[in-house]
Design a protein around this motif. Structure first.
Motif, PDB file in Angstrom:
ATOM      1  N   ARG A  89     -39.608 -22.493   7.808  1.00  0.00           N
ATOM      2  CA  ARG A  89     -40.199 -21.334   8.479  1.00  0.00           C
ATOM      3  C   ARG A  89     -40.995 -21.776   9.704  1.00  0.00           C
ATOM      4  NH1 ARG A  89     -40.202 -16.589   5.457  1.00  0.00           N
ATOM      5  NH2 ARG A  89     -39.596 -16.912   3.273  1.00  0.00           N
ATOM      6  N   ALA A  90     -41.783 -22.811   9.516  1.00  0.00           N
ATOM      7  CA  ALA A  90     -42.575 -23.311  10.634  1.00  0.00           C
ATOM      8  C   ALA A  90     -41.677 -23.883  11.729  1.00  0.00           C
ATOM      9  CB  ALA A  90     -43.561 -24.376  10.151  1.00  0.00           C
ATOM     10  N   LEU A  91     -40.599 -24.585  11.347  1.00  0.00           N
ATOM     11  CA  LEU A  91     -39.698 -25.117  12.360  1.00  0.00           C
ATOM     12  C   LEU A  91     -39.095 -23.999  13.203  1.00  0.00           C
ATOM     13  CD1 LEU A  91     -37.590 -28.089  10.929  1.00  0.00           C
ATOM     14  CD2 LEU A  91     -39.804 -28.115  12.047  1.00  0.00           C
ATOM     15  N   LEU A  92     -38.685 -22.918  12.569  1.00  0.00           N
ATOM     16  CA  LEU A  92     -38.118 -21.806  13.334  1.00  0.00           C
ATOM     17  C   LEU A  92     -39.156 -21.219  14.273  1.00  0.00           C
ATOM     18  CD1 LEU A  92     -35.825 -19.881  13.988  1.00  0.00           C
ATOM     19  CD2 LEU A  92     -36.557 -18.458  12.036  1.00  0.00           C
ATOM     20  N   ARG A  93     -40.386 -21.077  13.799  1.00  0.00           N
ATOM     21  CA  ARG A  93     -41.446 -20.524  14.644  1.00  0.00           C
ATOM     22  C   ARG A  93     -41.636 -21.339  15.909  1.00  0.00           C
ATOM     23  NH1 ARG A  93     -44.502 -19.752  10.092  1.00  0.00           N
ATOM     24  NH2 ARG A  93     -45.722 -21.612  10.519  1.00  0.00           N
ATOM     25  N   HIS A  94     -41.512 -22.644  15.802  1.00  0.00           N
ATOM     26  CA  HIS A  94     -41.770 -23.537  16.934  1.00  0.00           C
ATOM     27  C   HIS A  94     -40.509 -23.889  17.720  1.00  0.00           C
ATOM     28  CE1 HIS A  94     -45.908 -24.015  15.754  1.00  0.00           C
ATOM     29  NE2 HIS A  94     -45.577 -24.468  14.566  1.00  0.00           N
ATOM     30  N   SER A  95     -39.373 -23.360  17.318  1.00  0.00           N
ATOM     31  CA  SER A  95     -38.099 -23.769  17.913  1.00  0.00           C
ATOM     32  C   SER A  95     -37.823 -23.138  19.265  1.00  0.00           C
ATOM     33  CB  SER A  95     -36.949 -23.413  16.968  1.00  0.00           C
ATOM     34  OG  SER A  95     -36.775 -21.998  16.913  1.00  0.00           O
ATOM     35  N   GLY A  96     -38.509 -22.033  19.581  1.00  0.00           N
ATOM     36  CA  GLY A  96     -38.180 -21.301  20.797  1.00  0.00           C
ATOM     37  C   GLY A  96     -36.950 -20.427  20.656  1.00  0.00           C
ATOM     38  N   ARG A  97     -36.392 -20.321  19.452  1.00  0.00           N
ATOM     39  CA  ARG A  97     -35.164 -19.560  19.216  1.00  0.00           C
ATOM     40  C   ARG A  97     -35.372 -18.385  18.261  1.00  0.00           C
ATOM     41  NH1 ARG A  97     -34.218 -21.866  23.035  1.00  0.00           N
ATOM     42  NH2 ARG A  97     -32.815 -23.627  23.411  1.00  0.00           N
ATOM     43  N   THR A  98     -36.613 -18.055  17.968  1.00  0.00           N
ATOM     44  CA  THR A  98     -36.872 -17.024  16.958  1.00  0.00           C
ATOM     45  C   THR A  98     -36.286 -15.677  17.363  1.00  0.00           C
ATOM     46  OG1 THR A  98     -38.910 -18.173  16.351  1.00  0.00           O
ATOM     47  CG2 THR A  98     -38.674 -15.895  15.608  1.00  0.00           C
ATOM     48  N   ARG A  99     -36.441 -15.274  18.620  1.00  0.00           N
ATOM     49  CA  ARG A  99     -35.926 -13.972  19.042  1.00  0.00           C
ATOM     50  C   ARG A  99     -34.408 -13.912  18.923  1.00  0.00           C
ATOM     51  NH1 ARG A  99     -37.206 -12.517  24.679  1.00  0.00           N
ATOM     52  NH2 ARG A  99     -36.497 -10.440  24.033  1.00  0.00           N
ATOM     53  N   GLN A 100     -33.750 -14.961  19.347  1.00  0.00           N
ATOM     54  CA  GLN A 100     -32.292 -14.990  19.239  1.00  0.00           C
ATOM     55  C   GLN A 100     -31.854 -14.879  17.782  1.00  0.00           C
ATOM     56  OE1 GLN A 100     -30.455 -18.720  19.301  1.00  0.00           O
ATOM     57  NE2 GLN A 100     -28.448 -18.019  20.025  1.00  0.00           N
ATOM     58  N   VAL A 101     -32.450 -15.701  16.922  1.00  0.00           N
ATOM     59  CA  VAL A 101     -32.051 -15.720  15.511  1.00  0.00           C
ATOM     60  C   VAL A 101     -32.318 -14.367  14.863  1.00  0.00           C
ATOM     61  CG1 VAL A 101     -32.563 -16.751  13.264  1.00  0.00           C
ATOM     62  CG2 VAL A 101     -32.274 -18.215  15.280  1.00  0.00           C
ATOM     63  N   ARG A 102     -33.477 -13.789  15.114  1.00  0.00           N
ATOM     64  CA  ARG A 102     -33.791 -12.487  14.517  1.00  0.00           C
ATOM     65  C   ARG A 102     -32.811 -11.410  14.999  1.00  0.00           C
ATOM     66  NH1 ARG A 102     -38.049 -12.163  11.401  1.00  0.00           N
ATOM     67  NH2 ARG A 102     -39.731 -13.723  11.558  1.00  0.00           N
ATOM     68  N   ALA A 103     -32.455 -11.446  16.282  1.00  0.00           N
ATOM     69  CA  ALA A 103     -31.520 -10.453  16.815  1.00  0.00           C
ATOM     70  C   ALA A 103     -30.146 -10.580  16.164  1.00  0.00           C
ATOM     71  CB  ALA A 103     -31.414 -10.601  18.323  1.00  0.00           C
ATOM     72  N   LEU A 104     -29.662 -11.797  16.011  1.00  0.00           N
ATOM     73  CA  LEU A 104     -28.350 -11.994  15.413  1.00  0.00           C
ATOM     74  C   LEU A 104     -28.363 -11.657  13.922  1.00  0.00           C
ATOM     75  CD1 LEU A 104     -27.305 -15.280  17.244  1.00  0.00           C
ATOM     76  CD2 LEU A 104     -26.342 -13.000  17.586  1.00  0.00           C
TER      77      LEU A 104
END
Length: 479
Positions: free
Chosen positions: A307-322
């Motif tokens: 969870r923390a890795l996703l938060r810091h990945s810079g890709r959260t918006r993309q992943v949530r949208a998909l």
């Protein structure tokens, strides 16, 4: 925490006369005059005939040396990328850069040297050693250089960074380009995070081993099975969403395919297509040869919070949208990752890869790195891992980083390569970076070079700050 540096870090290491006596000179690939140029001739225009040597060190490594007439006293020592070992004496060493950059450098008085290790795969240990031998041959041939710059591509850039940290007695500066400067442990941990998420969510029953592969055949079978799963997943919205999540952990660029335009900032599907194209070579990059060399598994994900890795990945918006478009529950998948069994590393294997070579960021000579913004092999975020390590070591003023605005790996123009070489050389000779290492200044220098020599091509330097590397590693950092 830093491991102690090897005792040769700050002390000169000479290659013995006996070892040099065993060095055999292979039949030259180009006409080579006797290696008797006078040291007094160094830097004097027209002071000696050009020297062209091809040879084999006692270790089986091949080397190449080109010294132009009127040598200006600077040599660039090149280390090659992964999987480019000599294998036998018929495979000569390369000289670095590209053909246009090599020609320009030789025409302007720069000597070029290259070392191709006998070992294949992650042959960092051998190349760190054999590069020193090549430079000793050059010094015995034409005199000691005034300035020695290490440069290298991909894994060879890791070696250039290693020479900068470990052999400041031997090199005066380093230019790692498209380089794995985060080190092999961080690189394969990054890949493991992507592979772990991918197999847990998309291939839990496919029997795809991730570590301790045991043989090249096992790795080939695992990669074939993963490829089949990946291609099938890409055909469904749910699969594409989970590929994007896995790609976020591996920090795969959303602009990966050369010759394509960059997807728009909110083109989530276009970005995912680019990640899919780079997924296999980034996430399932060669692992067995590194495990074999290190004597075990050098990767782990014990204690990792995805969870923390996703938060810091810079890709959260993309992943949530998909995920939303696919009707999937992202929270449920993250919970599933959180409860999945973890993988531990073998401390001895980690220690080997720390020695060969994981930067700790302590610099006594200046380093200028060069990266493509859309590189995945290694990911451009490795540049951030390296700069963070150098800053933590207190040596930030010794480092500058340059980026070019394109996807791909090691696809630089001659203008980009020569501009960075000249900028690093100026820093070595003046003791100051000045304004010359910024994107605008590098771009203007490259444009001036190309105006005089169109074969160098154009340059696309850009101001860029990579995303933070999710799991950096420095020597002694194993949990």
């Amino acid at each position: 925490m830093h491991l102690p540096h090897p005792p040769f870090r700050r002390a000169a290491t000479a290659v013995t006369t006996a070892a040099l006596a065993l060095t055999t000179i292979a039949p030259p690939l180009v006409a080579a005059p006797p290696a008797t140029a006078s040291a007094a001739a160094v830097g004097s225009a027209g002071g000696h005939a050009p020297v062209s040597l091809r040879g084999v060190h006692p270790t089986g490594a091949t080397y190449a040396i080109e010294i132009p007439a009127g040598w200006n006293g600077t040599v660039l020592s090149f280390s090659p990328g992964y999987g480019q070992g000599a294998g036998d004496q018929r495979r000569p060493a390369g000289l670095g850069g590209n053909a246009a950059a090599q020609r320009w450098l030789l025409d302007h008085g720069y000597a070029l040297a290259g070392t191709r290790p006998y070992g294949d795969g992650w042959a960092v240990e051998e190349t760190l050693r054999d590069s020193a031998t090549t430079l000793t041959v050059l010094a015995r041939t034409a005199g000691k250089p005034r300035t020695t710059l290490a440069w290298g591509s991909s894994m060879g850039g890791n070696i250039a960074a290693g020479l900068a940290e470990r052999r400041p007695d031997l090199v005066d500066g380093a230019l790692p380009y498209c380089a794995s400067v985060a080190g092999p442990v961080a690189m394969l941990n990054q890949a493991l995070d992507g592979a772990f998420a991918f197999t847990t969510l998309l291939a839990p029953d496919a029997g795809v081993p991730l570590v301790r592969l045991g043989s090249a055949g096992t790795e080939a079978g695992a990669n074939a099975a993963a490829r089949n799963v990946l291609d099938a997943a890409q055909r469904t919205p749910q699969g594409r969403a989970r590929i994007a999540l896995s790609a976020a952990f591996a920090q795969i660029s959303t602009w990966s395919v050369t010759g394509t335009p960059e997807p728009a900032a909110d083109d989530w599907a276009g970005q995912q297509e680019q990640q899919y194209a780079a997924f296999m070579p980034t996430v399932f990059s060669p692992r067995f040869p590194l495990e074999q060399r290190a004597g075990g598994n050098l990767s782990w994900n014990t204690g990792v919070d995805y969870r923390a890795l996703l938060r810091h990945s810079g890709r959260t918006r993309q992943v949530r949208a998909l995920y939303a478009a696919a009707g999937l529950d992202l929270d449920a998948d993250l919970t599933r990752l959180g409860s999945a069994p973890r993988i531990s590393a073998d401390p001895g294997a980690v220690a080997y890869m720390e020695r060969n070579f994981t930067p700790d960021g302590e610099l006594d000579v200046p380093v200028l790195t060069l990266h493509e913004r859309g590189d995945n092999f290694p990911t451009v975020t490795q540049a951030r891992a390296y700069s963070d390590a150098v800053r933590r070591a207190g040596d930030g003023p010794m480092l500058r980083q340059a980026f070019v605005d394109r996807p791909g790996h090691c696809g630089y123009t001659g203008a980009e390569l020569v501009a960075t070489v000249l900028t690093l050389e100026t820093r070595v000779k003046t003791g100051r970076w000045g304004d010359g290492a910024g994107a605008p200044e590098l771009g203007r220098l490259a444009a001036r070079l190309a105006a005089r020599d169109p074969d160098l091509g154009t340059a696309r330097f850009v101001r860029f700050t990579p995303d933070r590397f999710l799991r950096p590693h420095v020597p002694g950092g194993l949990r």
